[in-house]
Design a protein around this motif. Sequence first.
Motif, PDB file in Angstrom:
ATOM      1  N   UNK A  25       0.807  -1.216   0.000  1.00 53.79           N
ATOM      2  CA  UNK A  25       0.000   0.000   0.000  1.00 53.79           C
ATOM      3  C   UNK A  25       0.842   1.269   0.000  1.00 53.79           C
ATOM      4  N   UNK A  26       2.169   1.109  -0.079  1.00 53.00           N
ATOM      5  CA  UNK A  26       3.019   2.312  -0.081  1.00 53.00           C
ATOM      6  C   UNK A  26       2.719   3.158  -1.324  1.00 53.00           C
ATOM      7  N   UNK A  27       2.522   4.466  -1.093  1.00 54.40           N
ATOM      8  CA  UNK A  27       2.254   5.380  -2.207  1.00 54.40           C
ATOM      9  C   UNK A  27       3.613   5.858  -2.707  1.00 54.40           C
ATOM     10  N   UNK A  28       4.098   5.262  -3.785  1.00 53.08           N
ATOM     11  CA  UNK A  28       5.495   5.491  -4.168  1.00 53.08           C
ATOM     12  C   UNK A  28       5.685   6.758  -4.999  1.00 53.08           C
ATOM     13  N   UNK A  29       4.649   7.219  -5.664  1.00 53.12           N
ATOM     14  CA  UNK A  29       4.786   8.464  -6.438  1.00 53.12           C
ATOM     15  C   UNK A  29       3.397   9.036  -6.679  1.00 53.12           C
ATOM     16  N   UNK A  30       3.325  10.371  -6.731  1.00 53.98           N
ATOM     17  CA  UNK A  30       2.037  10.996  -7.050  1.00 53.98           C
ATOM     18  C   UNK A  30       2.260  12.310  -7.769  1.00 53.98           C
ATOM     19  N   UNK A  31       1.264  12.722  -8.520  1.00 56.97           N
ATOM     20  CA  UNK A  31       1.372  14.000  -9.242  1.00 56.97           C
ATOM     21  C   UNK A  31      -0.022  14.574  -9.426  1.00 56.97           C
ATOM     22  N   UNK A  32      -0.072  15.894  -9.582  1.00 62.52           N
ATOM     23  CA  UNK A  32      -1.352  16.593  -9.774  1.00 62.52           C
ATOM     24  C   UNK A  32      -1.179  17.566 -10.920  1.00 62.52           C
ATOM     25  N   UNK A  33      -2.134  17.579 -11.845  1.00 65.50           N
ATOM     26  CA  UNK A  33      -2.084  18.569 -12.943  1.00 65.50           C
ATOM     27  C   UNK A  33      -3.450  19.239 -13.052  1.00 65.50           C
ATOM     28  N   UNK A  34      -3.444  20.579 -13.013  1.00 68.31           N
ATOM     29  CA  UNK A  34      -4.697  21.328 -13.162  1.00 68.31           C
ATOM     30  C   UNK A  34      -5.160  21.304 -14.613  1.00 68.31           C
ATOM     31  N   UNK A  35      -6.484  21.322 -14.814  1.00 66.28           N
ATOM     32  CA  UNK A  35      -7.017  21.371 -16.179  1.00 66.28           C
ATOM     33  C   UNK A  35      -6.728  22.761 -16.759  1.00 66.28           C
ATOM     34  N   UNK A  36      -6.012  22.811 -17.896  1.00 64.34           N
ATOM     35  CA  UNK A  36      -5.568  24.136 -18.365  1.00 64.34           C
ATOM     36  C   UNK A  36      -6.698  25.089 -18.756  1.00 64.34           C
ATOM     37  N   UNK A  37      -7.685  24.618 -19.504  1.00 62.65           N
ATOM     38  CA  UNK A  37      -8.746  25.539 -19.952  1.00 62.65           C
ATOM     39  C   UNK A  37      -9.642  25.929 -18.769  1.00 62.65           C
ATOM     40  N   UNK A  38      -9.940  24.952 -17.938  1.00 61.13           N
ATOM     41  CA  UNK A  38     -10.775  25.188 -16.753  1.00 61.13           C
ATOM     42  C   UNK A  38     -10.106  26.213 -15.839  1.00 61.13           C
ATOM     43  N   UNK A  39      -8.764  26.115 -15.655  1.00 60.20           N
ATOM     44  CA  UNK A  39      -8.098  27.082 -14.761  1.00 60.20           C
ATOM     45  C   UNK A  39      -8.210  28.505 -15.270  1.00 60.20           C
ATOM     46  N   UNK A  40      -8.417  28.647 -16.578  1.00 59.16           N
ATOM     47  CA  UNK A  40      -8.593  30.017 -17.112  1.00 59.16           C
ATOM     48  C   UNK A  40     -10.055  30.449 -17.050  1.00 59.16           C
ATOM     49  N   UNK A  41     -10.922  29.604 -16.530  1.00 61.46           N
ATOM     50  CA  UNK A  41     -12.345  29.964 -16.423  1.00 61.46           C
ATOM     51  C   UNK A  41     -13.101  29.839 -17.730  1.00 61.46           C
ATOM     52  N   UNK A  42     -12.512  29.139 -18.721  1.00 61.58           N
ATOM     53  CA  UNK A  42     -13.175  29.051 -20.027  1.00 61.58           C
ATOM     54  C   UNK A  42     -14.452  28.211 -19.949  1.00 61.58           C
ATOM     55  N   UNK A  43     -15.408  28.565 -20.751  1.00 64.50           N
ATOM     56  CA  UNK A  43     -16.666  27.803 -20.975  1.00 64.50           C
ATOM     57  C   UNK A  43     -17.600  27.774 -19.764  1.00 64.50           C
ATOM     58  N   UNK A  44     -17.297  28.580 -18.748  1.00 63.82           N
ATOM     59  CA  UNK A  44     -18.140  28.595 -17.549  1.00 63.82           C
ATOM     60  C   UNK A  44     -18.788  29.958 -17.377  1.00 63.82           C
ATOM     61  N   UNK A  45     -19.971  29.962 -16.765  1.00 65.58           N
ATOM     62  CA  UNK A  45     -20.630  31.215 -16.385  1.00 65.58           C
ATOM     63  C   UNK A  45     -21.170  30.986 -14.998  1.00 65.58           C
ATOM     64  N   UNK A  46     -20.373  31.328 -13.989  1.00 68.52           N
ATOM     65  CA  UNK A  46     -20.800  30.946 -12.638  1.00 68.52           C
ATOM     66  C   UNK A  46     -22.107  31.633 -12.247  1.00 68.52           C
ATOM     67  N   UNK A  47     -22.352  32.862 -12.753  1.00 66.82           N
ATOM     68  CA  UNK A  47     -23.601  33.539 -12.381  1.00 66.82           C
ATOM     69  C   UNK A  47     -24.813  32.757 -12.887  1.00 66.82           C
TER      70      UNK A  47
END
Length: 555
Positions: A25-47
């Motif tokens: 069960x040892x977690x030998x490696x991990x990585x995280x990558x943000x979604x590039x378009x989502x991080x720029x707020x594309x295609x969303x209208x939070x209001x």
Amino acid sequence: MVSYALGLDYGSDSVRALLVNTATGEEVASSVVNYPRWSQGLYCESAADQFRQHPLDYLESLEQAVAQLWRQAPEGAAEAVVGLSFDTTGSTPVAVDAQGVALALRPEFADNPNAMFVLWKDHTAVKEAAEFTAAAARSEPNYLKYEGGIYSSEWYWSKALHVMRKDSAVRDAVYMWVEHCDWMSAVLTGTTHPSEFRMGRCAAGHKVMWHESWGGYPPNDFFVSVDPMLDGLASRLPTDTFTSDQAVGGLTQEWASKLGLPVGTPVGFSAFDCHMGAVAANVQPGVLTKVMGTSTCDITIAGYEALSETCVRGICGQVDGSVIPGMVGLEAGQSAFGDLYAWFKNLINGPAKSIIAASTALNEAGRAALLQELEDKTLVELSRAASALAPGQSGVTALDWVNGRRTPDADQTVAGAIAGLKMGSGAPEVFRALVEATAFGARAIIERFRAEGVAVDSVVAIGGISKKSDFVMQTCADVWNCPIDVLDSEQSCALGAAIFAAVVGGAHADVASAQRAMGSKVCKTYEPNTKAARVYDQLYTRYQSLGEFVDGGQS
Ligand SMILES: Nc1ncnc2c1ncn2[C@@H]1O[C@H](COP(=O)(O)OP(=O)(O)O)[C@@H](O)[C@H]1O
Ligand SMILES: O=C(CO)[C@@H](O)[C@@H](O)COP(=O)(O)O
């Protein structure tokens, strides 16, 4: 010989890859990558409550996350991977064409948000959800009886219908709708074409109205009674669904070379994040596993005999094998948890941020540093100040429904509220009331389970907030009047996916033995303070009264 399992966890903002030793069960490696378009707020209208994600965000970030993993992993690790499995958010469906291609991957739809994945927290389909609930209430059987009796705007059919009503180009091009979790397994195994496409049990049972007793999906007439536009859509979905201990197929040549893994590496049927997280947390009957982050997702399991004929009202469903094969998985949750704190942080910091951004008192680097400090330290500072107050001291009561109410009794039209404000109510008093509101919202879920005969004797917490905030966790223990165990793993959902990948890849015979070897341990326990718990019993009735006032007595 050492072997590894690869868990891939698609959250709301990023994908995480986790490589786990299948024996220890040892977690030998991990990585995280943000979604590039989502991080720029594309295609969303939070209001407008519109949150869409481009399929390329998922594919590109997957390649990057796995590439990063190999840079940390032991030499030769990729060749020792026995299997890989995904978990994703949900319900997060996308329209695909008759060839199984997600519409946004076609040039003519590349920038059309309606051709992209409709993220779980997109609440544009409130009207459609109510139509499905009404149609199910008219039918015999009620096709929502295993999904809590109320269909949600967060779910598959509401989203599909809403998008098809809004966008005739998508309506004309769509052949069927596919959940993100099922799409990932299909893409990597080359089975996206409708003739080969197969679905996992978890998404189908909790969000798509699949149930064995009615032979898969409700009949076409049911869907046509909601809107003739849905004619034929359900019958294009495969009738069978599969639990996550089974393999969809092997990694294609194309994806093997993109990910640096052997061709044919087994890929498991995927499930939602919280379901796999619960497996990493060794979920058992009587134990509620809570993924506490932006939202919460609450999972428990029950044996067939214990649940018997019970259909738990107002939750996100009970599905045979959605968590552990051979047990019924039950899901509930809150649409906003940490998001409520984030809302308050943004509210109180908004004017200060505008002033700092335009200020000439600092140079550009100074302004940026100060803005970052505000972002990073506000919740920590609020928590410090709020924890110095006693329960009930401020007289402020709040509701947690800023993003609607997921459970009990889904209703995305309800809103948050704050009552009892006085001139002396400062930010810490209000913040404390908001934290209490999230704990009260969670208590309403626990009480609903218990009222319906599903035991909740203890709670195991995973997710970001379980590690980030002693204040929130202690408040929850006091409000629920029960101990909360926090799990050690920083990546519980990905670990759950890795546990399934180990089974799919044959390193363990079944989920139980994989859990024994690979499941995460408890790193901390919050015990309830009995004095605070007594006060919170009274404050909870105030929360309920405010809820009744806001939603007209339905809570
Ligand atoms: N110190 C803190 N106290 C309470 N909540 C926090 C703190 N820091 C961050 N949060 C909340 O944690 C949430 C993110 O949780 P996390 O589990 O990391 O993300 P996700 O739910 O996207 O996986 C945000 O909603 C944020 O408001
Ligand atoms: O709603 C579900 C599952 O049904 C989750 O996927 C959803 O809550 C994901 O939210 P987080 O981003 O993990 O807070």
